[in-house]
Design a protein around this motif. Sequence first.
Motif, short mmCIF file in Angstrom:
data_model
loop_
_atom_site.label_atom_id
_atom_site.label_comp_id
_atom_site.label_asym_id
_atom_site.label_seq_id
_atom_site.Cartn_x
_atom_site.Cartn_y
_atom_site.Cartn_z
N THR A 162 0.83 -1.21 0.00
CA THR A 162 0.00 0.00 0.00
C THR A 162 0.86 1.25 0.00
OG1 THR A 162 -1.82 -1.13 1.11
CG2 THR A 162 -1.75 1.27 1.31
N ALA A 163 1.91 1.26 0.80
CA ALA A 163 2.80 2.43 0.86
C ALA A 163 3.43 2.70 -0.50
CB ALA A 163 3.87 2.23 1.93
N VAL A 164 3.87 1.65 -1.17
CA VAL A 164 4.46 1.82 -2.50
C VAL A 164 3.42 2.36 -3.47
CG1 VAL A 164 5.47 0.59 -4.47
CG2 VAL A 164 6.27 0.10 -2.14
N VAL A 165 2.23 1.77 -3.47
CA VAL A 165 1.17 2.21 -4.37
C VAL A 165 0.84 3.69 -4.12
CG1 VAL A 165 -1.29 1.93 -4.94
CG2 VAL A 165 0.18 -0.08 -4.75
N LEU A 166 0.68 4.07 -2.87
CA LEU A 166 0.31 5.45 -2.55
C LEU A 166 1.45 6.42 -2.88
CD1 LEU A 166 -1.67 4.87 0.76
CD2 LEU A 166 -2.59 5.40 -1.51
N ALA A 182 -7.70 4.65 -7.47
CA ALA A 182 -8.97 3.90 -7.52
C ALA A 182 -8.71 2.43 -7.20
CB ALA A 182 -9.61 4.06 -8.89
N TRP A 183 -7.62 1.87 -7.72
CA TRP A 183 -7.25 0.48 -7.40
C TRP A 183 -7.03 0.33 -5.91
CZ3 TRP A 183 -7.12 -4.48 -7.87
CH2 TRP A 183 -6.22 -5.21 -7.11
N LEU A 233 -10.23 0.36 -4.01
CA LEU A 233 -10.88 -0.95 -4.12
C LEU A 233 -10.22 -1.96 -3.18
CD1 LEU A 233 -12.86 -2.95 -5.43
CD2 LEU A 233 -11.14 -3.29 -7.23
N ALA A 234 -8.90 -1.96 -3.12
CA ALA A 234 -8.19 -2.87 -2.23
C ALA A 234 -8.58 -2.62 -0.77
CB ALA A 234 -6.68 -2.73 -2.41
N PHE A 235 -8.67 -1.34 -0.38
CA PHE A 235 -9.13 -1.00 0.97
C PHE A 235 -10.56 -1.47 1.19
CE2 PHE A 235 -5.99 2.72 1.38
CZ PHE A 235 -5.19 2.07 2.32
N ALA A 236 -11.42 -1.28 0.20
CA ALA A 236 -12.83 -1.67 0.33
C ALA A 236 -12.96 -3.18 0.54
CB ALA A 236 -13.62 -1.22 -0.89
N LEU A 237 -12.20 -3.95 -0.22
CA LEU A 237 -12.24 -5.40 -0.07
C LEU A 237 -11.71 -5.83 1.30
CD1 LEU A 237 -11.08 -6.42 -3.65
CD2 LEU A 237 -13.39 -6.65 -2.67
N GLY A 238 -10.65 -5.17 1.77
CA GLY A 238 -10.11 -5.47 3.09
C GLY A 238 -11.05 -5.08 4.21
N ALA A 239 -11.76 -3.98 4.03
CA ALA A 239 -12.72 -3.54 5.05
C ALA A 239 -13.95 -4.44 5.07
CB ALA A 239 -13.12 -2.09 4.80
N PRO A 299 -6.68 -7.98 -1.91
CA PRO A 299 -5.73 -8.47 -2.91
C PRO A 299 -4.32 -8.68 -2.34
CG PRO A 299 -6.92 -6.55 -3.75
CD PRO A 299 -7.32 -6.73 -2.33
N TYR A 300 -3.92 -7.80 -1.43
CA TYR A 300 -2.58 -7.93 -0.86
C TYR A 300 -2.53 -9.07 0.15
CZ TYR A 300 -2.52 -3.24 -2.86
OH TYR A 300 -2.64 -2.16 -3.71
N GLY A 301 -3.63 -9.33 0.83
CA GLY A 301 -3.71 -10.48 1.72
C GLY A 301 -3.62 -11.78 0.94
N TRP A 302 -4.28 -11.81 -0.22
CA TRP A 302 -4.21 -12.98 -1.09
C TRP A 302 -2.77 -13.19 -1.57
CZ3 TRP A 302 -2.76 -13.44 -6.21
CH2 TRP A 302 -2.99 -14.68 -6.78
N ALA A 303 -2.12 -12.09 -2.01
CA ALA A 303 -0.73 -12.20 -2.49
C ALA A 303 0.19 -12.69 -1.38
CB ALA A 303 -0.26 -10.85 -3.02
N PHE A 304 -0.03 -12.21 -0.16
CA PHE A 304 0.78 -12.66 0.98
C PHE A 304 0.58 -14.16 1.19
CE2 PHE A 304 1.12 -13.70 5.50
CZ PHE A 304 2.46 -13.38 5.72
N ARG A 305 -0.67 -14.59 1.21
CA ARG A 305 -0.99 -15.98 1.47
C ARG A 305 -0.43 -16.92 0.40
NH1 ARG A 305 -5.79 -14.76 2.11
NH2 ARG A 305 -6.65 -15.54 0.17
N VAL A 306 -0.49 -16.49 -0.86
CA VAL A 306 -0.10 -17.36 -1.98
C VAL A 306 1.40 -17.28 -2.27
CG1 VAL A 306 -0.40 -17.70 -4.47
CG2 VAL A 306 -2.38 -17.32 -3.01
N ALA A 307 1.97 -16.08 -2.27
CA ALA A 307 3.34 -15.92 -2.75
C ALA A 307 4.38 -15.71 -1.64
CB ALA A 307 3.40 -14.74 -3.71
#
Length: 138
Positions: free
Chosen positions: A15-19, A32-33, A36-42, A50-58
Motif C-alpha cells: 500500500t505504501a508503495v502504491v500510494l 482507484a485500485w 478498491l483494495a481497501f474496500a475489499l479489506g474492510a 488483494p494484498y492479503g491474497w498475495a501474501f498468502r499465496v506468494a
Amino acid sequence: MDIDVRGPRFGAAVTAVVLAVVLITGSAWLLAWQTLAFALGAAGGVARSPYGWAFRVAVRPKLGPPTEFEPPEPPRFAQAVGLVFAGLGLVGFTLGPEWLGLAATAAALAAAFLNAAFGYCLGCEMFVLVRRVTVRTK
C-alpha cells in the motif's frame, strides 16, 4: 480466528508503495485500485484483500510458520479508515480540489508506512480507542 501479523504488514508495505506512486504520478486510476483494495479489506477482512491474497499465496509459503498472531478486527477497521482517506483522495484527484487528493493520499501513505516499517498500525490504535469509548459509554 487470529491472523498472522506479517500479512497486514506486507499489505501495508505494498500500500505504501502504491500510494507513493500515486503521489508522484497523480494517477487517479492507481488510487482507484488502492481504494478498491481497501474496500475489499474492510468488507471481508485483510485476508480477503488483494494484498492479503498475495501474501498468502506468494509470500507466506516462503516464510517460516507464524509466531505472532492478532485479532482480525483492528486491521479490518484500519482498512476502513484507509478506505475513507483513499476515497477522499480519489475525490480530490478527480473532482478537485487537488490539494485534497494530495493531502488525503499523503495521510494514508504515512499510516501505511508506519505499519510497514515499524509495525505501528494507526487504524488499529483507533479501533482500540473507539472500543474503549463505546464500552465506557454503555
